[in-house]
Design an enzyme around this catalytic site. Sequence first.
Site, PDB file in Angstrom:
ATOM      1  N   GLY A 151       0.784  -1.241   0.000  1.00 34.23           N
ATOM      2  CA  GLY A 151       0.000   0.000   0.000  1.00 34.23           C
ATOM      3  C   GLY A 151       0.810   1.282   0.000  1.00 34.23           C
ATOM      4  O   GLY A 151       0.307   2.339   0.383  1.00 34.23           O
ATOM      5  N   ASN A 165       1.648   2.910  -2.586  1.00 33.31           N
ATOM      6  CA  ASN A 165       0.977   3.819  -3.539  1.00 33.31           C
ATOM      7  C   ASN A 165      -0.283   4.421  -2.932  1.00 33.31           C
ATOM      8  O   ASN A 165      -0.544   5.610  -3.083  1.00 33.31           O
ATOM      9  CB  ASN A 165       0.664   3.092  -4.850  1.00 33.31           C
ATOM     10  N   ASN A 190      -4.780   1.641 -13.802  1.00 36.81           N
ATOM     11  CA  ASN A 190      -3.858   0.718 -13.138  1.00 36.81           C
ATOM     12  C   ASN A 190      -2.442   1.244 -13.275  1.00 36.81           C
ATOM     13  O   ASN A 190      -2.138   1.977 -14.224  1.00 36.81           O
ATOM     14  CB  ASN A 190      -3.961  -0.659 -13.817  1.00 36.81           C
ATOM     15  N   HIS A 203       1.420  -0.210 -13.696  1.00 33.99           N
ATOM     16  CA  HIS A 203       2.195  -1.426 -13.974  1.00 33.99           C
ATOM     17  C   HIS A 203       3.679  -1.073 -13.882  1.00 33.99           C
ATOM     18  O   HIS A 203       4.111  -0.057 -14.446  1.00 33.99           O
ATOM     19  CB  HIS A 203       1.856  -1.951 -15.378  1.00 33.99           C
TER      20      HIS A 203
HETATM   21  C1  GRF Z   1       3.645  -1.606  -7.374  1.00 35.66           C
HETATM   22  O1  GRF Z   1       4.938  -1.894  -7.783  1.00 35.66           O
HETATM   23  C2  GRF Z   1       2.727  -1.564  -8.556  1.00 35.66           C
HETATM   24  O2  GRF Z   1       3.343  -1.114  -9.713  1.00 35.66           O
HETATM   25  C3  GRF Z   1       2.344  -2.993  -8.716  1.00 35.66           C
HETATM   26  O3  GRF Z   1       2.231  -3.476  -7.397  1.00 35.66           O
HETATM   27  C4  GRF Z   1       3.061  -2.722  -6.537  1.00 35.66           C
HETATM   28  C5  GRF Z   1       2.228  -2.215  -5.417  1.00 35.66           C
HETATM   29  O4  GRF Z   1       2.958  -1.690  -4.351  1.00 35.66           O
HETATM   30  N1  GRF Z   1       1.195  -3.132  -9.555  1.00 35.66           N
HETATM   31  P1  GRF Z   1       2.220  -1.057  -3.108  1.00 35.66           P
HETATM   32  O5  GRF Z   1       1.248  -2.074  -2.555  1.00 35.66           O
HETATM   33  O6  GRF Z   1       1.533   0.194  -3.557  1.00 35.66           O
HETATM   34  O7  GRF Z   1       3.304  -0.765  -2.109  1.00 35.66           O
END
Ligand code: GRF
Length: 189
Positions: free
Chosen positions: A12, A14, A101, A103
């Site tokens: 989490g 992000n 999304n 990626h």
């Molecule tokens: C990120 O690297 C994103 O690109 C991928 O999953 C990861 C998520 O990280 N799809 P977080 O849970 O936000 O730390």
Amino acid sequence: MKRLSIFVSGNGTNLQRIAEYFSDNNNVEIANVVCNNPKAYSIERAKNLGIPLQMITKAEFNSEDFVNEMQSLNIDLIVLAGFLWKIPENLIKAFPNKIVNIHPALLPKYGGKGFYGEHVHEAVVAAKEAHSGITVHYVNEIYDSGEIILQAHVALEAGETPDSLAAKIHKLEQTYFPVAIEYVLKTQQ
Ligand code: GRF
């Protein structure tokens, strides 16, 4: 007011960054966090951030009820921030161009089924790519193939490992994902 729903499966970081980025923006609010993994650290983050949290099972996620619930919350944009389940068609149809999304590679390379998390970085390093990066894109019925909104690049250096590359990608995500979301919110009808 634009309302976000953020879907998560893992750490989490992000989610945290997006919440902090929009915290002093009166035009954007995070309506809820949807999580499919009872062990995800995202759960703690959502609680600490004071964002309503909804845990879902696969059956709930794939039901018409879930679509109805999301619609009743008046969500403007669904943000997949490290969410690992495929999005069902009924949800995509109900939110056309309203699901994005992130990626951790430069699509269309290193995308599709099986390319998630460290598997992506391992493949990029093994192929001795000169660059990798991030892709923010709309979500359609086919994994990692919706229209691209933003890409940011980073160079691989001599001796790059999947872990060191992951750290670089992480920085790009923290910088650019919220900006891409803000752009989508500003430009959507
Ligand atoms: C990120 O690297 C994103 O690109 C991928 O999953 C990861 C998520 O990280 N799809 P977080 O849970 O936000 O730390």
